[in-house]
Write a protein that holds these residues in place. Sequence first.
Motif, PDB file in Angstrom:
ATOM      1  N   MET A 109       0.844  -1.183   0.000  1.00 54.57           N
ATOM      2  CA  MET A 109       0.000   0.000   0.000  1.00 54.57           C
ATOM      3  C   MET A 109       0.884   1.239   0.000  1.00 54.57           C
ATOM      4  SD  MET A 109      -2.945  -1.046   2.771  1.00 54.57           S
ATOM      5  CE  MET A 109      -3.779   0.536   2.504  1.00 54.57           C
ATOM      6  N   SER A 110       0.297   2.396  -0.267  1.00 56.05           N
ATOM      7  CA  SER A 110       1.032   3.658  -0.178  1.00 56.05           C
ATOM      8  C   SER A 110       0.396   4.523   0.904  1.00 56.05           C
ATOM      9  CB  SER A 110       1.041   4.383  -1.521  1.00 56.05           C
ATOM     10  OG  SER A 110      -0.268   4.676  -1.953  1.00 56.05           O
ATOM     11  N   TYR A 111       1.226   5.333   1.561  1.00 56.84           N
ATOM     12  CA  TYR A 111       0.796   6.052   2.762  1.00 56.84           C
ATOM     13  C   TYR A 111       1.109   7.548   2.658  1.00 56.84           C
ATOM     14  CZ  TYR A 111       0.787   1.323   4.676  1.00 56.84           C
ATOM     15  OH  TYR A 111       0.551  -0.018   4.882  1.00 56.84           O
ATOM     16  N   PRO A 112       0.226   8.378   3.215  1.00 53.71           N
ATOM     17  CA  PRO A 112       0.580   9.787   3.364  1.00 53.71           C
ATOM     18  C   PRO A 112       1.695   9.938   4.392  1.00 53.71           C
ATOM     19  CG  PRO A 112      -1.484   9.319   4.504  1.00 53.71           C
ATOM     20  CD  PRO A 112      -1.099   8.068   3.761  1.00 53.71           C
ATOM     21  N   VAL A 113       2.389  11.071   4.322  1.00 54.15           N
ATOM     22  CA  VAL A 113       3.545  11.314   5.180  1.00 54.15           C
ATOM     23  C   VAL A 113       3.389  12.652   5.891  1.00 54.15           C
ATOM     24  CG1 VAL A 113       6.047  11.633   5.247  1.00 54.15           C
ATOM     25  CG2 VAL A 113       5.053   9.991   3.648  1.00 54.15           C
ATOM     26  N   ILE A 114       3.697  12.659   7.186  1.00 52.06           N
ATOM     27  CA  ILE A 114       3.810  13.886   7.964  1.00 52.06           C
ATOM     28  C   ILE A 114       5.279  14.024   8.367  1.00 52.06           C
ATOM     29  CG2 ILE A 114       3.108  15.131  10.051  1.00 52.06           C
ATOM     30  CD1 ILE A 114       0.498  13.560   9.995  1.00 52.06           C
ATOM     31  N   ILE A 115       5.868  15.187   8.097  1.00 54.02           N
ATOM     32  CA  ILE A 115       7.281  15.428   8.399  1.00 54.02           C
ATOM     33  C   ILE A 115       7.386  16.554   9.416  1.00 54.02           C
ATOM     34  CG2 ILE A 115       9.514  16.110   7.456  1.00 54.02           C
ATOM     35  CD1 ILE A 115       8.603  14.968   4.775  1.00 54.02           C
ATOM     36  N   ALA A 116       8.064  16.280  10.527  1.00 51.89           N
ATOM     37  CA  ALA A 116       8.160  17.226  11.633  1.00 51.89           C
ATOM     38  C   ALA A 116       9.556  17.799  11.757  1.00 51.89           C
ATOM     39  CB  ALA A 116       7.772  16.556  12.946  1.00 51.89           C
ATOM     40  N   ALA A 117       9.655  19.125  11.761  1.00 57.06           N
ATOM     41  CA  ALA A 117      10.833  19.788  12.306  1.00 57.06           C
ATOM     42  C   ALA A 117      10.687  19.769  13.831  1.00 57.06           C
ATOM     43  CB  ALA A 117      10.932  21.213  11.777  1.00 57.06           C
TER      44      ALA A 117
END
Length: 240
Positions: free
Chosen positions: A34-42
């Motif tokens: 499957m493919s997933y959304p990504v959240i990237i945190a500073a």
Amino acid sequence: METGTIKEFSFYSDSLAEELTIYIYLPADYTPMMSYPVIIAADGKDYIQLGRVSGVMNELIENGDIEDTIFVAIPYKSVQDRRDKYLPSGIKHKAYLTFLTKELIPYLDDNYSTEDAPEARTLIGDSQAATISLLAALRHPETFHHVIMHSPYVNEEVMEIVRNVQNVQDYTIYHAIGKKETEVRTTDHKIKDFLTPNRELHALMVAREFNLYYIELEGDHTWKTWQPDLHRAFIQNFLL
């Protein structure tokens, strides 16, 4: 409750000329099929330790409040390193944006089952980390469409960038600020009013017709205020 896993990996950035330690949360049911959304945190390590983000993600995914999502946390190395990378006048600011867009995103897309589209990517941050999250998205709409920001540092340079952005329809912005953030002791040992410029930023975004969720929290410029709001922020991010 099923729990996701946090893994650590080292990443050498050519643009920054340094080795970074990066943390990645994979949901419990993660599969390369499957493919997933990504959240990237500073401020990435703060999100892991103070934001307790893995527990928040586990709960929201288990309850069906958000879809399975990958969370990537990028720590800073020092107070000065944070300023150099996150503030628009910082000497490493442009290099950090290059690292995000030209190095990290291709690496994630090559090594994890990510959804390769700007509308599937969110940048998140608190304080100065919120500032870099907003600016990275505004300067790179081809890569990022979603921003979650808690109590961003806002100055005239940030306001000017927001005034001049051309593609406001591309973005969804979650913007929270504490009502008690009128006298914030900053890392440069000054006392600053965060609430007033955040209200001005909100008014500008409304005038520019950003797709926006704005809330003033009952709290100050600390994780005691931001951490409980992560549940709502993540849910709203996927609704906007």
